[in-house]
Design an enzyme around this catalytic site. Structure first.
Site, short mmCIF file in Angstrom:
data_model
loop_
_atom_site.label_atom_id
_atom_site.label_comp_id
_atom_site.label_asym_id
_atom_site.label_seq_id
_atom_site.Cartn_x
_atom_site.Cartn_y
_atom_site.Cartn_z
N SER A 180 -12.66 -30.83 -16.43
CA SER A 180 -11.24 -31.00 -16.12
C SER A 180 -10.99 -32.23 -15.25
O SER A 180 -9.85 -32.69 -15.15
CB SER A 180 -10.71 -29.76 -15.40
N CYS A 189 -17.87 -27.66 -17.19
CA CYS A 189 -16.77 -27.10 -16.40
C CYS A 189 -16.97 -25.59 -16.37
O CYS A 189 -17.04 -24.96 -17.42
CB CYS A 189 -15.42 -27.45 -17.04
N GLU A 228 -12.18 -33.57 -4.73
CA GLU A 228 -11.55 -34.65 -5.49
C GLU A 228 -10.74 -35.58 -4.59
O GLU A 228 -10.39 -36.69 -5.00
CB GLU A 228 -10.67 -34.07 -6.60
N HIS A 259 -18.03 -29.28 -9.38
CA HIS A 259 -17.63 -30.00 -8.17
C HIS A 259 -18.45 -29.57 -6.95
O HIS A 259 -18.64 -30.35 -6.02
CB HIS A 259 -16.16 -29.74 -7.85
#
Length: 270
Positions: A12, A74, A153, A187
């Site tokens: 994503s 993801c 992010e 992440h």
């Protein structure tokens, strides 16, 4: 099939680059097409129906590059959409859930495993389900961490802010005495030091992206699809929004410069 065809990898946003980094280490001769759906990040807050739609569009885009395999890098997309889309395409499509669960079960000594993921990943129950398919006696403690992706992010992978958030999220895992934790979002490896600081250095962390890369290497070998070229592989990066930002932050995930080799595409066309 032409073994020189690239591997398609998508996420994503930026997180899937941690999987790309591991694929590049394991399979340095493989060509890679990476797509980050940065206009629609995060997937973790979307409905299952929407995530399946997004995943189909992501795969349809990657297929335009004549790829030989897809890695859904993801956690949310793997947990929510992989089973729904896998039969629709005539190629190997791998996710991050099964490889990470297999690794965690092997590594856990006290049969207490923690799962960290987005809200969508945790609500899907896929990690818990897969672990219990392997060993029904394992205690699984799942924890949604909705703030982790936006923190990473936006460059907050260390320091006081992510540590305060992590202390709150990780308390149930610490209280339960887990000895192994699956980082169920690609992440999260960037928060490894923060998680260690909260849970202690004796904890075993399983990187879902790294597990997926190892699984991809095994499957390519089993299928006879390894790139036998002696030339280094080429990586191409595509995003659905904000290519300059991706180029800047992406280097943090890859631990190497991207050098503005990022192109923006309209994912809604697929």
């Amino acid at each position: 099939m032409d073994n020189n065809k690239p591997i398609g990898i998508f996420d994503s946003g930026l997180g899937g680059l941690t999987c790309v980094k591991e694929v590049m280490k394991l399979l340095p001769n493989e060509n890679i097409i990476y797509f980050g759906d940065t206009s629609r990040v995060p997937y973790g807050t979307r409905s299952g129906e929407t995530i399946v739609k997004y995943v189909r569009q992501d795969i349809n885009f990657l297929k335009t590059h004549d790829i030989k395999m897809i890695i859904i890098a993801c956690g949310t997309a793997s947990a929510t959409a992989l089973d729904a889309v896998r039969g629709d395409y005539d190629m190997e499509i791998l996710g991050v859930v099964a490889p990470a669960c297999n690794e965690a079960v092997k590594r856990s000594k006290n049969k207490k495993i923690g799962i960290l993921g987005t809200l969508g990943t945790i609500n899907s129950g896929k990690y818990r389900e897969h672990i219990h398919e392997i060993d029904g006696t394992i205690e699984v403690i799942s924890q949604a961490c909705p703030m982790f992706v936006p923190l990473v992010e936006n460059g907050y992978s260390s320091g006081e802010i992510p540590t305060l958030v992590a202390r709150d999220y990780l308390k149930p895992l610490r209280d339960a005495g887990v000895d192994t934790v699956i980082l169920g979002c690609t992440h999260y490896p960037l928060l490894t030091d923060v998680i260690y600081d909260v849970l202690g250095r004796n904890i075993t962390l399983v990187d879902a992206g790294k597990s997926a890369a190892l699984n991809a290497a095994e499957r390519l070998a089993q299928l006879g699809l390894e790139n036998k070229s002696d030339k280094p592989g080429v990586v191409q990066y595509f995003v659905s929004d904000n290519a300059p930002n991706f180029s800047t932050l992406g280097g943090m995930f890859l631990e190497r410069e991207i050098n503005n080799n990022v192109r923006k595409i309209d994912i809604e066309e697929y």
